[in-house]
Write a protein that holds these residues in place. Structure first.
Motif, PDB file in Angstrom:
ATOM      1  N   GLY A 189      -4.734  13.660  -4.671  1.00 40.62           N
ATOM      2  CA  GLY A 189      -4.949  13.093  -3.348  1.00 40.62           C
ATOM      3  C   GLY A 189      -3.988  11.980  -3.015  1.00 40.62           C
ATOM      4  O   GLY A 189      -4.302  11.105  -2.190  1.00 40.62           O
ATOM      5  N   ALA A 190      -2.785  11.989  -3.608  1.00 40.45           N
ATOM      6  CA  ALA A 190      -1.784  10.962  -3.312  1.00 40.45           C
ATOM      7  C   ALA A 190      -1.273  11.131  -1.892  1.00 40.45           C
ATOM      8  O   ALA A 190      -0.739  12.189  -1.537  1.00 40.45           O
ATOM      9  CB  ALA A 190      -0.619  11.034  -4.305  1.00 40.45           C
ATOM     10  N   VAL A 191      -1.400  10.108  -1.065  1.00 38.95           N
ATOM     11  CA  VAL A 191      -0.977  10.200   0.326  1.00 38.95           C
ATOM     12  C   VAL A 191       0.535  10.062   0.431  1.00 38.95           C
ATOM     13  O   VAL A 191       1.200  10.803   1.162  1.00 38.95           O
ATOM     14  CB  VAL A 191      -1.678   9.126   1.179  1.00 38.95           C
ATOM     15  N   ARG A 221      -9.433   7.025   3.570  1.00 39.49           N
ATOM     16  CA  ARG A 221      -8.510   8.034   4.107  1.00 39.49           C
ATOM     17  C   ARG A 221      -8.458   8.071   5.626  1.00 39.49           C
ATOM     18  O   ARG A 221      -7.448   8.450   6.209  1.00 39.49           O
ATOM     19  CB  ARG A 221      -8.902   9.426   3.596  1.00 39.49           C
ATOM     20  N   ALA A 222      -9.552   7.721   6.293  1.00 36.48           N
ATOM     21  CA  ALA A 222      -9.586   7.830   7.752  1.00 36.48           C
ATOM     22  C   ALA A 222      -8.978   6.622   8.453  1.00 36.48           C
ATOM     23  O   ALA A 222      -8.877   6.613   9.682  1.00 36.48           O
ATOM     24  CB  ALA A 222     -11.030   8.026   8.231  1.00 36.48           C
ATOM     25  N   GLY A 223      -8.542   5.605   7.706  1.00 35.68           N
ATOM     26  CA  GLY A 223      -7.998   4.409   8.345  1.00 35.68           C
ATOM     27  C   GLY A 223      -6.775   3.862   7.653  1.00 35.68           C
ATOM     28  O   GLY A 223      -6.665   2.655   7.418  1.00 35.68           O
ATOM     29  N   LEU A 224      -5.830   4.726   7.314  1.00 32.70           N
ATOM     30  CA  LEU A 224      -4.634   4.312   6.582  1.00 32.70           C
ATOM     31  C   LEU A 224      -3.578   3.725   7.522  1.00 32.70           C
ATOM     32  O   LEU A 224      -3.540   4.055   8.709  1.00 32.70           O
ATOM     33  CB  LEU A 224      -4.038   5.505   5.829  1.00 32.70           C
ATOM     34  N   PRO A 225      -2.694   2.871   7.008  1.00 32.87           N
ATOM     35  CA  PRO A 225      -1.587   2.366   7.832  1.00 32.87           C
ATOM     36  C   PRO A 225      -0.627   3.491   8.189  1.00 32.87           C
ATOM     37  O   PRO A 225      -0.672   4.568   7.585  1.00 32.87           O
ATOM     38  CB  PRO A 225      -0.922   1.316   6.921  1.00 32.87           C
ATOM     39  N   PRO A 226       0.258   3.278   9.171  1.00 35.41           N
ATOM     40  CA  PRO A 226       1.185   4.332   9.611  1.00 35.41           C
ATOM     41  C   PRO A 226       2.093   4.808   8.476  1.00 35.41           C
ATOM     42  O   PRO A 226       2.300   4.110   7.475  1.00 35.41           O
ATOM     43  CB  PRO A 226       1.996   3.656  10.713  1.00 35.41           C
ATOM     44  N   TRP A 262       0.641   6.501  -4.221  1.00 33.01           N
ATOM     45  CA  TRP A 262      -0.066   5.542  -3.356  1.00 33.01           C
ATOM     46  C   TRP A 262      -1.205   6.267  -2.648  1.00 33.01           C
ATOM     47  O   TRP A 262      -1.008   7.314  -2.031  1.00 33.01           O
ATOM     48  CB  TRP A 262       0.927   4.979  -2.344  1.00 33.01           C
ATOM     49  N   PHE A 263      -2.416   5.714  -2.741  1.00 33.18           N
ATOM     50  CA  PHE A 263      -3.607   6.354  -2.181  1.00 33.18           C
ATOM     51  C   PHE A 263      -4.210   5.580  -1.012  1.00 33.18           C
ATOM     52  O   PHE A 263      -5.064   6.096  -0.298  1.00 33.18           O
ATOM     53  CB  PHE A 263      -4.663   6.515  -3.260  1.00 33.18           C
ATOM     54  N   GLY A 264      -3.785   4.331  -0.842  1.00 32.11           N
ATOM     55  CA  GLY A 264      -4.313   3.471   0.198  1.00 32.11           C
ATOM     56  C   GLY A 264      -3.926   2.040  -0.116  1.00 32.11           C
ATOM     57  O   GLY A 264      -3.373   1.743  -1.183  1.00 32.11           O
ATOM     58  N   PRO A 265      -4.155   1.102   0.800  1.00 31.05           N
ATOM     59  CA  PRO A 265      -3.802  -0.293   0.556  1.00 31.05           C
ATOM     60  C   PRO A 265      -4.437  -0.808  -0.744  1.00 31.05           C
ATOM     61  O   PRO A 265      -5.647  -0.690  -0.946  1.00 31.05           O
ATOM     62  CB  PRO A 265      -4.387  -1.019   1.771  1.00 31.05           C
ATOM     63  N   GLY A 266      -3.594  -1.332  -1.636  1.00 31.67           N
ATOM     64  CA  GLY A 266      -4.084  -1.855  -2.899  1.00 31.67           C
ATOM     65  C   GLY A 266      -4.413  -0.800  -3.926  1.00 31.67           C
ATOM     66  O   GLY A 266      -4.978  -1.110  -4.982  1.00 31.67           O
TER      67      GLY A 266
END
Length: 291
Positions: free
Chosen positions: A126-128, A167-172, A102-106
């Motif tokens: 870069g997988a978060v 990357r600078a605005g990801l959910p918790p 998962w890298f970000g929403p969607g």
């Protein structure tokens, strides 16, 4: 002896810059440190790495500054002639793992990596947040990967431009883990998994700390190429996949550094490498079957 940069390397969950000269070495990076370097000479092909050993390019070919790979066409063809990613090494006897990244929403994908590499592939991409799905022989993991892509409607890759923009605005972290766990459950419920694949229970891992994402400035500019005499100067605050993030909103894809000889920039130097403005992140596009 000159040392060519080989780009970013993730070692024990930490970013480092790789070098090739009289052997291979790395320079470990630390968030908060100042970096100031300038490209020298020409960018040359780095040859082919196989079984951990590098074979130099026989012609020392020059590579364009904008190219995402520091390989000439001949070395690239040789590289892909015996590659799991290119499906030209189907007889690889190692155990592989299937993962959900998962890298970000969607933005989610399914992929495979050699079990002996651990989480290195997830750091490189870069997988978060991520989780293992299964383990087994190469062809069983490859069939599982294709099954899940088709059934869940996920792409086989996600552009780095999309990853870095959010990357600078990801959910918790809790929300990220919950989303990955839900997707893991949906994937596990699908029929048709190969019998030779061992299922792995969901256990999510989060890379926000390794990447330095807490308080990361919104990416504003990204370097588009390196050129002789081009400098990059700034305070490193984060790294994810191949990207270095600086305090002033600049992002450097270290794949563009590969093949260059880098030297310390003068004390008065400022960043003057060509760059492009990063467009603001947009609302995620729905991935059918998952969201």
């Amino acid at each position: 002896m000159t040392w060519q940069c080989t780009g970013i390397r993730w070692r024990d969950g930490r970013p480092a810059i790789g070098w090739y000269g009289s052997g291979e070495r790395v320079s470990t990076l630390a968030y908060g440190q100042s970096l100031a370097f300038v490209a020298q000479g020409e960018r040359h092909c780095l040859g082919v790495v196989r079984a951990g050993r590098r074979t130099p390019c026989p012609t020392g070919a020059v590579v364009p500054g904008r190219a995402g790979s520091a390989q000439c066409p001949e070395c690239a063809r040789l590289d892909r002639s015996f590659s799991v990613a290119a499906d030209t090494n189907a007889a690889d006897p190692r155990t592989y793992r299937v993962y959900l990244a998962w890298f970000g929403p969607g933005m989610v994908k399914v992929g495979i990596t050699a079990e002996e590499r651990g989480s290195a592939r997830l750091l490189e991409q870069g997988a978060v947040t991520w989780a293992w799905l299964g383990r087994g022989p190469l062809m069983a993991t490859r069939r599982t990967e294709e099954l899940l892509r088709a059934a869940l409607g996920v792409p086989d890759r996600i552009a780095y431009a999309r990853k870095r923009a959010v990357r600078a605005g990801l959910p918790p972290e809790a929300a990220r883990a919950r989303e990955v766990a839900e997707l893991h459950a949906r994937a596990a419920a699908l029929p048709g998994w190969p019998e030779s694949l061992e299922r792995v229970d969901c256990a999510t891992t989060d890379h926000a700390g390794a990447f330095g994402l807490a308080g990361l400035p919104v990416p504003e500019r990204v370097v588009t190429e390196m050129a002789p005499g081009a400098a990059v100067v700034g305070r490193l605050v984060g790294a994810a996949g191949p990207d270095l993030h600086f305090a002033d909103g600049l992002v450097l894809d270290t794949r563009l550094l590969a093949g260059w000889e880098l030297a310390a920039a003068p004390a008065w130097a400022l960043t003057d490498a060509p760059f492009a403005v990063i467009a603001p992140a947009v609302a995620p596009v729905e991935q059918h079957g998952l969201f």
